[in-house]
Motif scaffolding. Structure first.
Motif, PDB file in Angstrom:
ATOM      1  N   TYR A  83     -43.310   3.207  47.603  1.00 22.89           N
ATOM      2  CA  TYR A  83     -43.171   3.757  46.256  1.00 22.89           C
ATOM      3  C   TYR A  83     -41.708   3.943  45.832  1.00 22.89           C
ATOM      4  O   TYR A  83     -41.406   3.884  44.640  1.00 22.89           O
ATOM      5  CB  TYR A  83     -43.875   5.121  46.167  1.00 22.89           C
ATOM      6  CG  TYR A  83     -45.325   5.083  46.552  1.00 22.89           C
ATOM      7  CD1 TYR A  83     -46.264   4.454  45.731  1.00 22.89           C
ATOM      8  CD2 TYR A  83     -45.769   5.664  47.737  1.00 22.89           C
ATOM      9  CE1 TYR A  83     -47.604   4.411  46.086  1.00 22.89           C
ATOM     10  CE2 TYR A  83     -47.111   5.628  48.100  1.00 22.89           C
ATOM     11  CZ  TYR A  83     -48.020   4.994  47.269  1.00 22.89           C
ATOM     12  OH  TYR A  83     -49.343   4.944  47.620  1.00 22.89           O
TER      13      TYR A  83
ATOM     14  N   LYS B 114     -43.725   6.637  40.648  1.00 24.61           N
ATOM     15  CA  LYS B 114     -43.918   5.194  40.490  1.00 24.61           C
ATOM     16  C   LYS B 114     -44.700   4.894  39.205  1.00 24.61           C
ATOM     17  O   LYS B 114     -44.331   4.007  38.424  1.00 24.61           O
ATOM     18  CB  LYS B 114     -44.643   4.624  41.699  1.00 24.61           C
ATOM     19  CG  LYS B 114     -44.971   3.135  41.603  1.00 24.61           C
ATOM     20  CD  LYS B 114     -43.697   2.282  41.522  1.00 24.61           C
ATOM     21  CE  LYS B 114     -43.090   2.077  42.878  1.00 24.61           C
ATOM     22  NZ  LYS B 114     -41.956   1.109  42.845  1.00 24.61           N
TER      23      LYS B 114
ATOM     24  N   SER C 154     -45.900  12.059  49.275  1.00 22.64           N
ATOM     25  CA  SER C 154     -46.584  10.852  48.812  1.00 22.64           C
ATOM     26  C   SER C 154     -47.126  11.029  47.394  1.00 22.64           C
ATOM     27  O   SER C 154     -47.061  10.095  46.576  1.00 22.64           O
ATOM     28  CB  SER C 154     -47.715  10.473  49.758  1.00 22.64           C
ATOM     29  OG  SER C 154     -48.680  11.506  49.847  1.00 22.64           O
ATOM     30  N   GLU C 155     -47.626  12.212  47.081  1.00 17.94           N
ATOM     31  CA  GLU C 155     -48.119  12.461  45.719  1.00 17.94           C
ATOM     32  C   GLU C 155     -46.987  12.423  44.712  1.00 17.94           C
ATOM     33  O   GLU C 155     -47.135  11.867  43.615  1.00 17.94           O
ATOM     34  CB  GLU C 155     -48.836  13.812  45.674  1.00 17.94           C
ATOM     35  CG  GLU C 155     -50.168  13.837  46.410  1.00 17.94           C
ATOM     36  CD  GLU C 155     -50.752  15.240  46.493  1.00 17.94           C
ATOM     37  OE1 GLU C 155     -49.982  16.205  46.278  1.00 17.94           O
ATOM     38  OE2 GLU C 155     -51.950  15.368  46.782  1.00 17.94           O
TER      39      GLU C 155
ATOM     40  N   LYS D  77     -45.955   8.753  44.268  1.00 18.79           N
ATOM     41  CA  LYS D  77     -46.935   8.008  43.472  1.00 18.79           C
ATOM     42  C   LYS D  77     -46.781   8.336  41.991  1.00 18.79           C
ATOM     43  O   LYS D  77     -46.834   7.446  41.136  1.00 18.79           O
ATOM     44  CB  LYS D  77     -48.349   8.342  43.934  1.00 18.79           C
ATOM     45  CG  LYS D  77     -48.743   7.729  45.265  1.00 18.79           C
ATOM     46  CD  LYS D  77     -50.158   8.151  45.648  1.00 18.79           C
ATOM     47  CE  LYS D  77     -50.545   7.640  47.023  1.00 18.79           C
ATOM     48  NZ  LYS D  77     -51.890   8.098  47.424  1.00 18.79           N
TER      49      LYS D  77
END
Length: 448
Positions: free
Chosen positions: A202, A16, A9-10, A13
């Protein structure tokens, strides 16, 4: 580019956020980044090929015990058949292509002082999951930067050393450019593919580069759109009017120039009336190249009667499953058919909608074949191996798509673009338009 062990997820992000910056960079800034990537890789050739040699040694050991396929080992070899040179050339080819960002593809005058435009723009964040093929990193990085897209790359363990070596060079090159560090990322954390495939908030597009099993898994495991193909089951239909010498050369190139490629020939459909006149010439040339011919009964009888005895002994009986198999090796299934209608039916039923060929001297028949075969590539008297972004003039490709929407065939810059609509007005409101004496009418005048 950054090598990251951050959580999925990091990483997503960061990609994105970087995509929003990258999409606004000028064409010259993006081209400068490609120049830097090319120079860095060219200077690090020896180190990268040494890392690739380490991967190859381990892969060959795994293949010898049956833990890895020979086709995957072939795809891993970065020094094979000019692959290194093609990788570097692809970067420069992409750099020289027309800027795909911000092209106006439609302009309409809706009313006086109210204009509509359709403008090309990047997709956003690409997730590329791939096996072997270390050149993919350079290909994807180049196409992503040029098209203004961020990219997250996750490679297979069989080519870890090659990936890391290439990524370090690209990362260092991009630090000297305006491209944000998070725009191109190689994820090094193990076993994170399921988490990445869940990040539809994302990640905008998944592009798998690997075997059938990988692609099918990805397509069934994510809500994110997937661009790619699961199989490369390519066929050639050899029709009775084809020139024997030309046909043999095309068939041999399609099968033997790189058997592990997805655009390699897997099934030869031969018209029954051409068995005696055309098939023996092609078969002899194929056997001389080490190809195992898996023949149906009619083609086997014809070849046994026309080939030298030592070659005829090498023929193998085909099974039904052979005509649904992507061999990725020096194996070729041969099936006898009545004519073009049966060829079209067979390909549309058993093929993978990748690339299929007709060999014939009849233009009308060839046009019928190319119109009716439902594949991303349909050729007349040309090798299946032309299904390639570099050969199409796309610079390089992120993969070959058999999808029915968005992009199809070799996917280059154009396939990594979408569009947005812009309206420029001066205070107009929709309530002003409609029926009645005071209402305004739309003009809808095409300006472009």
């Amino acid at each position: 580019m950054s090598l990251t062990n951050a959580s999925p997820s990091e990483a997503a992000k960061a990609a994105k956020g970087a995509s929003h910056v990258l999409a606004t960079l000028s064409a010259s800034a993006r081209n400068d980044a490609l120049t830097a990537i090319h120079s860095g890789l060219a200077a690090a050739r020896d180190d990268i090929l040494a890392a690739n040699a380490c991967d190859l040694e381990l892969a060959r050991k795994a293949a010898s015990t049956g833990d890895l396929s020979q086709s995957l080992v072939a795809r891993l070899d970065l020094g094979k058949k000019g692959k290194w040179e093609d990788m570097l050339k692809g970067i420069l080819d992409v750099r020289e292509l027309e800027d795909p960002v911000g092209k106006v593809t439609l302009r309409t005058k809706l009313d006086d002082g109210l204009e509509l435009e359709r403008v090309t723009c990047p997709i956003g964040v690409l997730l590329i999951i791939f096996e072997a093929r270390p050149e993919v990193i350079a290909n994807i990085a180049s196409l992503a930067v040029k098209s203004g897209n961020s990219a997250i790359l996750k490679g297979g363990k069989e080519s870890t050393e090659s990936f890391i070596a290439i990524s370090k060079v690209i990362s260092e090159a991009l630090t000297k450019t305006q491209v944000p560090n998070g725009a191109i990322q190689l994820v090094t954390t193990r076993d994170v593919i399921p988490q990445l495939l869940d990040l539809d908030r994302y990640i905008d597009l998944v592009i798998p580069r690997g075997g059938n099993e990988l692609v099918r898994y990805i397509k069934s495991s994510t809500k994110i759109p997937v661009l790619g193909h699961a199989d490369g089951l390519c066929s050639i239909y050899l029709e009775q009017s084809a020139d024997p010498k030309m046909a043999a050369e095309v068939i041999v190139d399609s099968k033997t120039s790189y058997p592990a490629a997805c655009n390699s020939l897997e099934t030869l459909l031969i018209q029954e009336s051409a068995l005696q006149a055309l098939l023996p010439t092609a078969a002899e040339a194929l056997i001389a190249k080490g190809v195992t011919l898996r023949c149906d009964p009619k083609s086997k009888v014809a070849l046994e009667a026309n080939l030298p005895a030592d070659m005829a002994k090498m023929l193998v009986d085909a099974t039904d499953v052979d005509f649904d198999t992507e061999f990725l090796s020096l194996d070729l299934a041969i099936k006898t058919i009545s004519g073009v209608e049966e060829a079209i039916s067979h390909i549309n039923t058993h093929g993978s909608h990748h690339t299929d060929v007709v060999l014939s001297s009849s233009q009308d028949l060839a046009e019928q074949f190319m119109t009716s075969v439902d594949s991303a590539g349909v050729y007349w008297n040309a090798s299946t191996r032309f299904a390639d972004g570099m050969r199409y003039g796309f610079g390089t490709e992120v993969g070959i798509s058999t999808n029915k929407i968005h992009s199809r065939g070799p996917v280059g810059l154009e396939g990594l673009m979408i569009y947005k609509y812009k309206i420029r007005g001066c205070g107009q409101v929709t309530a002003s338009y409609g029926e009645g004496e005071e209402a305004r009418s739309y003009k809808h005048e095409r300006l472009l």
